[in-house]
Design a protein around this motif. Structure first.
Motif, mmCIF file in Angstrom:
data_model
loop_
_atom_site.group_PDB
_atom_site.id
_atom_site.type_symbol
_atom_site.label_atom_id
_atom_site.label_comp_id
_atom_site.label_asym_id
_atom_site.label_seq_id
_atom_site.Cartn_x
_atom_site.Cartn_y
_atom_site.Cartn_z
ATOM 1 N N TYR A 37 20.053 52.186 -6.998
ATOM 2 C CA TYR A 37 18.654 51.913 -7.309
ATOM 3 C C TYR A 37 17.774 52.661 -6.331
ATOM 4 N N TRP A 38 16.477 52.772 -6.665
ATOM 5 C CA TRP A 38 15.505 53.401 -5.770
ATOM 6 C C TRP A 38 14.152 52.750 -5.992
ATOM 7 N N GLY A 39 13.303 52.919 -4.980
ATOM 8 C CA GLY A 39 11.958 52.356 -5.058
ATOM 9 C C GLY A 39 11.269 52.404 -3.710
ATOM 10 N N ARG A 40 10.279 51.544 -3.555
ATOM 11 C CA ARG A 40 9.520 51.465 -2.309
ATOM 12 C C ARG A 40 10.185 50.457 -1.377
ATOM 13 N N TYR A 41 9.911 50.607 -0.085
ATOM 14 C CA TYR A 41 10.393 49.615 0.870
ATOM 15 C C TYR A 41 9.308 49.318 1.879
ATOM 16 N N SER A 42 9.406 48.126 2.466
ATOM 17 C CA SER A 42 8.501 47.748 3.553
ATOM 18 C C SER A 42 9.318 46.984 4.587
ATOM 19 N N ILE A 43 8.827 47.011 5.810
ATOM 20 C CA ILE A 43 9.512 46.381 6.938
ATOM 21 C C ILE A 43 8.625 45.274 7.514
ATOM 22 N N ALA A 84 9.004 43.760 10.849
ATOM 23 C CA ALA A 84 9.776 43.849 12.086
ATOM 24 C C ALA A 84 9.849 42.503 12.811
ATOM 25 N N SER A 85 8.794 41.689 12.693
ATOM 26 C CA SER A 85 8.785 40.406 13.397
ATOM 27 C C SER A 85 9.858 39.461 12.860
ATOM 28 N N LYS A 86 10.268 39.647 11.600
ATOM 29 C CA LYS A 86 11.310 38.811 10.999
ATOM 30 C C LYS A 86 12.611 39.580 10.788
ATOM 31 N N SER A 87 12.662 40.842 11.222
ATOM 32 C CA SER A 87 13.825 41.713 11.002
ATOM 33 C C SER A 87 14.207 41.747 9.528
ATOM 34 N N LYS A 88 13.193 41.944 8.678
ATOM 35 C CA LYS A 88 13.404 41.979 7.227
ATOM 36 C C LYS A 88 12.959 43.316 6.673
ATOM 37 N N VAL A 89 13.718 43.818 5.694
ATOM 38 C CA VAL A 89 13.321 44.984 4.926
ATOM 39 C C VAL A 89 13.305 44.533 3.466
ATOM 40 N N SER A 90 12.264 44.916 2.743
ATOM 41 C CA SER A 90 12.146 44.573 1.326
ATOM 42 C C SER A 90 12.251 45.836 0.493
ATOM 43 N N HIS A 91 13.090 45.801 -0.525
ATOM 44 C CA HIS A 91 13.249 46.902 -1.467
ATOM 45 C C HIS A 91 12.574 46.490 -2.769
ATOM 46 N N ARG A 114 12.163 44.122 -9.519
ATOM 47 C CA ARG A 114 12.541 43.065 -8.574
ATOM 48 C C ARG A 114 12.319 43.534 -7.131
ATOM 49 N N THR A 115 12.175 42.557 -6.253
ATOM 50 C CA THR A 115 12.107 42.833 -4.820
ATOM 51 C C THR A 115 13.318 42.178 -4.180
ATOM 52 N N TYR A 116 14.085 42.966 -3.470
ATOM 53 C CA TYR A 116 15.245 42.457 -2.751
ATOM 54 C C TYR A 116 14.952 42.488 -1.267
ATOM 55 N N GLU A 117 15.025 41.321 -0.656
ATOM 56 C CA GLU A 117 14.786 41.208 0.782
ATOM 57 C C GLU A 117 16.127 41.164 1.501
ATOM 58 N N ARG A 118 16.204 41.909 2.586
ATOM 59 C CA ARG A 118 17.414 41.962 3.406
ATOM 60 C C ARG A 118 17.042 41.717 4.864
ATOM 61 N N THR A 119 17.888 41.001 5.566
ATOM 62 C CA THR A 119 17.762 40.909 7.013
ATOM 63 C C THR A 119 18.464 42.140 7.574
ATOM 64 N N PHE A 120 17.871 42.752 8.592
ATOM 65 C CA PHE A 120 18.515 43.933 9.167
ATOM 66 C C PHE A 120 18.618 43.822 10.679
ATOM 67 N N SER A 121 19.628 44.497 11.189
ATOM 68 C CA SER A 121 19.753 44.680 12.639
ATOM 69 C C SER A 121 20.362 46.057 12.845
ATOM 70 N N ILE A 122 20.012 46.658 13.967
ATOM 71 C CA ILE A 122 20.533 47.982 14.302
ATOM 72 C C ILE A 122 21.199 47.884 15.666
ATOM 73 N N GLU A 123 22.453 48.303 15.697
ATOM 74 C CA GLU A 123 23.216 48.327 16.940
ATOM 75 C C GLU A 123 23.787 49.727 17.097
ATOM 76 N N GLY A 124 23.215 50.495 18.006
ATOM 77 C CA GLY A 124 23.647 51.878 18.185
ATOM 78 C C GLY A 124 23.361 52.676 16.931
ATOM 79 N N ASP A 125 24.412 53.250 16.337
ATOM 80 C CA ASP A 125 24.229 54.044 15.120
ATOM 81 C C ASP A 125 24.564 53.248 13.858
ATOM 82 N N ARG A 126 24.612 51.920 13.963
ATOM 83 C CA ARG A 126 24.959 51.057 12.831
ATOM 84 C C ARG A 126 23.759 50.235 12.374
ATOM 85 N N LEU A 127 23.588 50.165 11.061
ATOM 86 C CA LEU A 127 22.576 49.333 10.421
ATOM 87 C C LEU A 127 23.310 48.260 9.644
#
Length: 180
Positions: free
Chosen positions: A110-116, A118-125, A138-151
């Motif tokens: 899938y593809w579309g717009r995204y927004s972040i 940051a205060s909740k560590s959420k990305v919305s697709h 649809r909007t899919y919300e994901r919790t994200f974290s980045i550790e080094g080169d890993r998302l």
């Protein structure tokens, strides 16, 4: 009077600049902590409440997710193992229904717009298009974290086969020389 007004304006301007910078910097993730860029799929796990973990696209699926600075994103995933090439050759046009079904079931995109947020560590697709037509809009919300080169992207809990589960996708940032 003019000198006092100038001093007040300069003082207020400096305070406003400091506040602007403080508020602006608070929403900028630390260096290297941005989701922007191209990422290679490492794993897609479905984790059930009882601790069971499955791999809906196999143990080593292939996939990419790209977050553009412009606010657009795209994701593509292919199951491991990939389905065999149709007996008819390189195209699905002459493929059997079973071959088409296997190819369709082994691929997700899938593809579309995204927004972040940051205060909740959420990305919305926000899906503009999808392989699955019912997902468009649809909007899919994901919790994200980045550790080094890993998302790490984690879905909210959902029901699967009558059990509560969530998906955990691990992505690895592509080195700049491999980016388009």
């Amino acid at each position: 009077m003019k000198a006092e007004l100038r001093r007040l304006l300069l003082g207020t301007g400096s305070l406003m600049l400091i506040l602007f910078l403080a508020v602006g910097c608070a929403s900028i993730p630390p260096q290297g902590q941005s989701v922007q860029g191209a990422w290679r799929l490492v794993s897609w796990e479905t984790v059930f409440k009882d601790g069971t973990v499955t791999h809906p696209y196999g143990k080593t699926p292939t996939g990419f997710i790209i977050y553009e600075p412009s606010g657009w994103m795209s994701v593509q995933v292919v199951r491991d193992p990939m389905p065999p090439v149709p007996a008819s050759g390189h195209s699905l046009i002459g493929a059997t229904l079973e071959e088409k079904s296997a190819a369709y079931s082994a691929y997700y995109a899938y593809w579309g717009r995204y927004s972040i947020d940051a205060s909740k560590s959420k990305v919305s697709h926000v899906l503009t298009a999808s392989l699955l037509p019912h997902e468009v809009g649809r909007t899919y919300e994901r919790t994200f974290s980045i550790e080094g080169d890993r998302l790490l992207l984690t879905t909210p809990p959902y029901r699967s086969g009558g059990k509560e589960a969530f998906n955990r996708l691990t992505w690895q940032r592509l080195p700049s020389e491999l980016r388009p």
